[in-house]
Design an enzyme around this catalytic site. Structure first.
Site, PDB file in Angstrom:
ATOM      1  N   GLN A 219     -80.851 -40.088   0.212  1.00 43.36           N
ATOM      2  CA  GLN A 219     -81.119 -39.601   1.562  1.00 43.36           C
ATOM      3  C   GLN A 219     -82.509 -39.014   1.714  1.00 43.36           C
ATOM      4  O   GLN A 219     -83.001 -38.853   2.845  1.00 43.36           O
ATOM      5  CB  GLN A 219     -80.077 -38.548   1.947  1.00 43.36           C
ATOM      6  CG  GLN A 219     -80.199 -37.233   1.179  1.00 43.36           C
ATOM      7  CD  GLN A 219     -79.036 -36.299   1.412  1.00 43.36           C
ATOM      8  OE1 GLN A 219     -77.895 -36.632   1.099  1.00 43.36           O
ATOM      9  NE2 GLN A 219     -79.327 -35.122   1.966  1.00 43.36           N
TER      10      GLN A 219
ATOM     11  N   CYS B 214     -76.627 -36.204   4.616  1.00 47.32           N
ATOM     12  CA  CYS B 214     -75.511 -36.506   3.717  1.00 47.32           C
ATOM     13  C   CYS B 214     -74.278 -36.959   4.484  1.00 47.32           C
ATOM     14  O   CYS B 214     -73.514 -37.802   4.017  1.00 47.32           O
ATOM     15  CB  CYS B 214     -75.181 -35.293   2.854  1.00 47.32           C
ATOM     16  SG  CYS B 214     -74.752 -33.793   3.783  1.00 47.32           S
TER      17      CYS B 214
ATOM     18  N   HIS C 233     -71.965 -29.731   2.308  1.00 45.80           N
ATOM     19  CA  HIS C 233     -72.461 -31.008   1.801  1.00 45.80           C
ATOM     20  C   HIS C 233     -71.347 -32.048   1.859  1.00 45.80           C
ATOM     21  O   HIS C 233     -70.161 -31.724   1.692  1.00 45.80           O
ATOM     22  CB  HIS C 233     -72.957 -30.856   0.364  1.00 45.80           C
ATOM     23  CG  HIS C 233     -73.658 -32.066  -0.173  1.00 45.80           C
ATOM     24  ND1 HIS C 233     -74.682 -32.702   0.485  1.00 45.80           N
ATOM     25  CD2 HIS C 233     -73.483 -32.769  -1.326  1.00 45.80           C
ATOM     26  CE1 HIS C 233     -75.105 -33.731  -0.227  1.00 45.80           C
ATOM     27  NE2 HIS C 233     -74.397 -33.793  -1.329  1.00 45.80           N
TER      28      HIS C 233
ATOM     29  N   ASN D 291     -72.670 -39.338  -4.725  1.00 38.23           N
ATOM     30  CA  ASN D 291     -73.613 -38.520  -3.981  1.00 38.23           C
ATOM     31  C   ASN D 291     -74.710 -39.413  -3.390  1.00 38.23           C
ATOM     32  O   ASN D 291     -74.732 -40.626  -3.626  1.00 38.23           O
ATOM     33  CB  ASN D 291     -74.215 -37.448  -4.897  1.00 38.23           C
ATOM     34  CG  ASN D 291     -74.736 -36.250  -4.133  1.00 38.23           C
ATOM     35  OD1 ASN D 291     -74.722 -36.214  -2.902  1.00 38.23           O
ATOM     36  ND2 ASN D 291     -75.216 -35.253  -4.848  1.00 38.23           N
TER      37      ASN D 291
END
Length: 356
Positions: free
Chosen positions: A151, A157, A293, A313
């Site tokens: 990102q 996110c 997150h 992630n």
């Protein structure tokens, strides 16, 4: 004691920590450097220089470099001290080693659960009656997970978590793995979500439904910043979903039931230094104080007596376990480690729909 001697002892101890961890877990690079390098009496500035080269760091001025060097020293101290007392997970010198923690949180953590918008209403949970769950699941091995993305310096996110979950259910329903566009959500899903300023996966799922699909990365590539919403092109391919559902809160069993069937968007409390520098292992340590997150759960399993959930992630492959994160499950806490069971959702898809 002379400064040179202090530095020598410091890095000898650092080398010992790296050696102890790597020797027992077959990882020669616990903090991002080999045990041989760390055992040498490096000067701290030399380590900072080699780290800067490794991560292609370029500073705009000598003053900025000095500032980042001071941050680097403090972060390295935290990494060494944490690795010395831990046994289940380890931290490392990743790309964030020159980023102060408050700066890190404001730049890279973009889940906004308290944003203005529709309330998170109770929805049906189609997997409630699932039984005989498999002992382990890994959607990467089933071909439902695209490569790890990055990102960048943007709190997007939420868009990456949304897209990864949609990529997963689309592959499961159609047999085709398509890399989809986070940038479209950044540019066009602006009623309740706010690009680099943060967003929420349920709102993004609702946008995809209302927009009759989302484009592919090839048609709408990621820019690492907010842009203008592009109108649909007649020949562009879109991937659709038919709905979305929330996983019951504070229920590990419910999350596992859903995860046995598809990848799941998950919000966690990631505002800790340990999360910033996570390198490998099953995480059960320091967390943040609020959900901030978004990641994507892509499987679960067990290793060396540790039960865990596998999370994808969006910080590139140099963070964590090649971009992934294993978090401990089975702790007995309703909310789980870092509140992982507090907020999870997933898209649904019927095979007959618009586009793919």
């Amino acid at each position: 004691m002379a400064m040179g001697s202090k530095l020598s002892l410091f890095f000898l101890s650092l080398g010992f920590v790296a050696y102890s961890s790597s020797a027992s877990h077959n990882d020669p690079s616990v903090v991002g450097y080999s045990q041989e390098d760390l055992a040498l009496p490096y000067k701290l500035v030399d380590l900072f220089s080699s780290w800067s080269v490794k991560h292609s760091k370029i500073y705009v001025s000598p003053e900025e470099k000095v500032k980042r060097y001071e941050v680097f020293k403090q972060n390295l101290k935290h990494i060494v001290e944490t690795n010395r007392r831990n046994g289940s997970y380890w931290l490392g010198l990743n790309q964030f080693a020159d980023v102060a923690h408050e700066e890190f949180k404001s730049t890279y953590l973009g889940l906004k659960t308290g944003m203005d918008g529709p309330a998170r209403a109770p929805t049906a949970f189609r997997y409630e009656n699932s039984v005989n769950l498999p002992w382990s699941v890994d959607w990467r091995k089933k071909g439902a997970v695209t490569p790890v993305k990055n990102q960048g310096e943007c709190g997007s996110c939420w868009a990456f978590s949304t897209v990864a979950a949609v990529e997963g259910i689309n592959q499961i329903a159609t047999g085709k793995l398509e890399s989809l566009s986070e940038q479209e959500l950044m540019d066009c899903d602006t009623t309740f979500d706010h690009g680099c300023g943060g967003g929420f996966m349920d709102f993004a799922f609702a946008y995809i439904m209302g927009n009759l699909g989302i484009h592919t990365d090839d048609d709408y590539p990621y820019l690492m910043e907010e842009g203008y919403c592009k109108e649909k092109q007649p020949q562009s391919k879109v991937v659709t979903i038919s709905g979305y559902e929330d996983v019951p809160e504070n229920s590990e069993v419910s999350l596992l039931k859903a995860l046995a069937h598809q990848p799941i968007s998950v919000g966690i409390a990631a505002g800790s230094k340990d999360f910033q520098f996570y390198k490998r292992g099953v995480f059960e340590g320091s967390c943040g104080t609020e959900l901030d997150h978004a990641l994507t759960a892509v499987g679960y399993g067990s290793s060396d007596g540790q039960d865990y959930i596998i999370m994808k992630n969006s910080w590139g492959k140099s963070w964590g376990e090649q971009g992934y994160f294993r978090i401990k499950r089975g702790t007995g806490k309703p909310e789980g480690v870092c509140s992982i069971y507090s907020m999870a959702s997933y898209p649904t898809k019927s095979i007959t729909g618009h586009g793919a």
